[in-house]
Design a protein around this motif. Structure first.
Motif, mmCIF file in Angstrom:
data_model
loop_
_atom_site.group_PDB
_atom_site.id
_atom_site.type_symbol
_atom_site.label_atom_id
_atom_site.label_comp_id
_atom_site.label_asym_id
_atom_site.label_seq_id
_atom_site.Cartn_x
_atom_site.Cartn_y
_atom_site.Cartn_z
ATOM 1 N N GLY A 53 6.172 -10.152 -2.278
ATOM 2 C CA GLY A 53 6.589 -10.697 -0.991
ATOM 3 C C GLY A 53 8.071 -10.488 -0.744
ATOM 4 O O GLY A 53 8.489 -10.184 0.380
ATOM 5 N N LEU A 56 8.640 -6.970 0.365
ATOM 6 C CA LEU A 56 8.263 -6.810 1.773
ATOM 7 C C LEU A 56 9.365 -7.310 2.705
ATOM 8 O O LEU A 56 9.720 -6.653 3.690
ATOM 9 C CB LEU A 56 6.966 -7.575 2.057
ATOM 10 C CG LEU A 56 5.636 -6.858 1.831
ATOM 11 C CD1 LEU A 56 4.489 -7.819 2.083
ATOM 12 C CD2 LEU A 56 5.503 -5.634 2.722
ATOM 13 N N LEU A 57 9.903 -8.481 2.384
ATOM 14 C CA LEU A 57 10.956 -9.047 3.216
ATOM 15 C C LEU A 57 12.193 -8.158 3.228
ATOM 16 O O LEU A 57 12.848 -7.989 4.262
ATOM 17 C CB LEU A 57 11.315 -10.446 2.705
ATOM 18 C CG LEU A 57 10.231 -11.518 2.886
ATOM 19 C CD1 LEU A 57 10.594 -12.776 2.112
ATOM 20 C CD2 LEU A 57 10.035 -11.851 4.362
ATOM 21 N N TRP A 181 2.814 -13.213 7.924
ATOM 22 C CA TRP A 181 3.069 -12.754 6.566
ATOM 23 C C TRP A 181 4.464 -13.152 6.098
ATOM 24 O O TRP A 181 4.719 -13.311 4.900
ATOM 25 C CB TRP A 181 2.873 -11.241 6.454
ATOM 26 C CG TRP A 181 3.891 -10.386 7.159
ATOM 27 C CD1 TRP A 181 3.817 -9.854 8.406
ATOM 28 C CD2 TRP A 181 5.154 -9.942 6.627
ATOM 29 N NE1 TRP A 181 4.937 -9.123 8.697
ATOM 30 C CE2 TRP A 181 5.782 -9.156 7.619
ATOM 31 C CE3 TRP A 181 5.803 -10.136 5.411
ATOM 32 C CZ2 TRP A 181 7.029 -8.568 7.436
ATOM 33 C CZ3 TRP A 181 7.052 -9.550 5.226
ATOM 34 C CH2 TRP A 181 7.649 -8.778 6.232
ATOM 35 N N GLN A 182 5.380 -13.369 7.043
ATOM 36 C CA GLN A 182 6.710 -13.828 6.672
ATOM 37 C C GLN A 182 6.652 -15.235 6.081
ATOM 38 O O GLN A 182 7.377 -15.559 5.138
ATOM 39 C CB GLN A 182 7.646 -13.805 7.887
ATOM 40 C CG GLN A 182 7.998 -12.411 8.372
ATOM 41 C CD GLN A 182 7.010 -11.876 9.402
ATOM 42 O OE1 GLN A 182 5.869 -12.351 9.495
ATOM 43 N NE2 GLN A 182 7.425 -10.892 10.178
ATOM 44 N N SER A 185 5.300 -15.047 2.536
ATOM 45 C CA SER A 185 6.283 -14.367 1.684
ATOM 46 C C SER A 185 7.441 -15.295 1.341
ATOM 47 O O SER A 185 7.867 -15.370 0.179
ATOM 48 C CB SER A 185 6.807 -13.104 2.379
ATOM 49 O OG SER A 185 5.780 -12.148 2.531
ATOM 50 N N TRP A 186 7.960 -16.028 2.327
ATOM 51 C CA TRP A 186 9.055 -16.951 2.050
ATOM 52 C C TRP A 186 8.586 -18.125 1.197
ATOM 53 O O TRP A 186 9.344 -18.617 0.340
ATOM 54 C CB TRP A 186 9.665 -17.460 3.358
ATOM 55 C CG TRP A 186 10.597 -16.483 4.001
ATOM 56 C CD1 TRP A 186 10.475 -15.893 5.230
ATOM 57 C CD2 TRP A 186 11.815 -15.957 3.447
ATOM 58 N NE1 TRP A 186 11.509 -15.036 5.469
ATOM 59 C CE2 TRP A 186 12.365 -15.048 4.390
ATOM 60 C CE3 TRP A 186 12.484 -16.150 2.239
ATOM 61 C CZ2 TRP A 186 13.544 -14.363 4.171
ATOM 62 C CZ3 TRP A 186 13.667 -15.458 2.011
ATOM 63 C CH2 TRP A 186 14.191 -14.576 2.963
ATOM 64 N N LEU A 227 -1.371 -12.585 -1.268
ATOM 65 C CA LEU A 227 -0.471 -11.913 -0.335
ATOM 66 C C LEU A 227 -1.204 -11.054 0.695
ATOM 67 O O LEU A 227 -1.115 -11.301 1.901
ATOM 68 C CB LEU A 227 0.526 -11.050 -1.116
ATOM 69 C CG LEU A 227 1.622 -10.370 -0.282
ATOM 70 C CD1 LEU A 227 2.476 -11.401 0.437
ATOM 71 C CD2 LEU A 227 2.487 -9.483 -1.174
ATOM 72 N N SER A 309 3.673 -4.991 10.330
ATOM 73 C CA SER A 309 2.973 -4.998 9.054
ATOM 74 C C SER A 309 1.849 -3.981 9.042
ATOM 75 O O SER A 309 1.181 -3.834 8.047
ATOM 76 C CB SER A 309 2.403 -6.387 8.778
ATOM 77 O OG SER A 309 1.423 -6.732 9.703
#
Length: 309
Positions: A53, A56-57, A181-182, A185-186, A227, A309
């Motif tokens: 994650g 990705l960020l 997805w953010q 991920s966070w 994820l 994404s």
């Protein structure tokens, strides 16, 4: 018109793929706990997903979350990063994945209830009637299986559904502002300072006794359940709307039954199917009684974020 149809098909395809991925979580966890300790499995899968994650960020150069969003992200982390994986892993030491999937039928209802509580809404009395009926069906089913199943496993699954419902509801609220997805991920990143040291601390001395099936289950829950499933699921919600695409979640128990039967050769009884179908009818009734929810003004923002994404 063509673009509208393509967008509609894309939203449902993304949402359906997310549901199918989540449907494999319990069967994969069931296989994984045969070779790994539940605590190690929980912290290791969160650590792996947290690293992915974070990448990705970084790749999409996402902004840091606002201070006002941190509390919600911690709730998501407690619910879906730590609570649900750990409690289901512990439960699946005592019950089969097919048995546990019956409880998953309550997950949309738990999510809706927490959405109502945290959103300050006042649904009609029918909402609570359907909620009680759905809960009673699960409790009755668990009680009827008392001679062949584990009360401890059932209680752990109920606890897992409660914390996951809270995490889903909070995540749905945050995703309207941050993107789906953010959010996950966070939440994974915030969990990483705790999960990674615990993963190293609980690392087994050796893996000689871990078979291929357990490794595959471990990999699945680490990458797909934690994820990738969220990427597709939240993308579908952003493109098609939570109230519409969100109904696909009602199919998750039936996909789970199919996977449990095909991959683990676990018995799926007619009683399981009947109870799950009745629970889903209660969930659908509760959702209808609560009225439509969502934030149309923010769908465009989610769509722009999801398209990356």
């Amino acid at each position: 018109m063509n673009k509208t149809m393509i967008g509609w098909a894309s939203s449902w395809a993304s949402g359906l793929l997310g549901v199918i991925i989540f449907s494999g979580s319990l069967p994969a966890t069931r296989v994984a706990v045969l070779g790994f300790d539940p605590l190690f499995l929980t912290v290791a899968r969160a650590s792996i997903a947290g690293v992915l994650g974070g990448l990705l960020l970084l790749a999409f150069r996402e902004n840091l979350p606002k201070r006002s969003e941190l509390k919600g992200l911690f709730i998501v982390a407690i619910g879906v990063v730590v609570g649900f994986p750990l409690l289901t892993a512990l439960a699946l030491e005592h019950i089969t994945s097919a048995h546990s999937i019956v409880f998953i039928g309550l997950l949309p209802l738990a999510t809706a209830i927490f959405g109502v509580v945290r959103g300050g809404e006042r649904p009609r009395p029918a909402f609570w009637l359907f909620s009680v009926m759905g809960s009673a069906l699960v409790v009755g089913y668990a009680a009827s299986q008392g001679m062949t199943a584990s009360p401890k496993g059932d209680l752990l699954m109920l606890a897992a559904i409660i914390v996951c419902g809270l995490g889903y509801a909070e995540g749905a609220s945050l995703s309207r502002r941050m993107g789906g997805w953010q959010v996950i991920s966070w939440a994974l990143i915030l969990s990483l300072p705790l999960m990674l040291p615990l993963a190293l601390y609980t690392l087994p001395a050796g893996f000689e006794t871990v078979d291929t099936g357990a490794w595959l289950g471990f990999g699945y829950v680490s990458v797909f359940s934690m994820l990738i499933g969220f990427v597709f699921w939240y993308r579908g919600l952003a493109l098609g709307g939570t109230a519409t695409v969100g109904q696909l979640q009602l199919l998750q128990p039936f996909f789970g039954f199919a996977l449990a039967a095909m991959l683990l050769h676990e018995p799926v009884t007619a009683g399981m199917m009947a109870v799950t179908a009745a629970i889903i009818l209660c969930v659908a009734g509760a959702r209808f009684s609560a009225g439509r929810s969502g934030a149309p003004a923010t769908v465009g923002q989610d769509l722009r974020r999801s398209s990356t994404s």
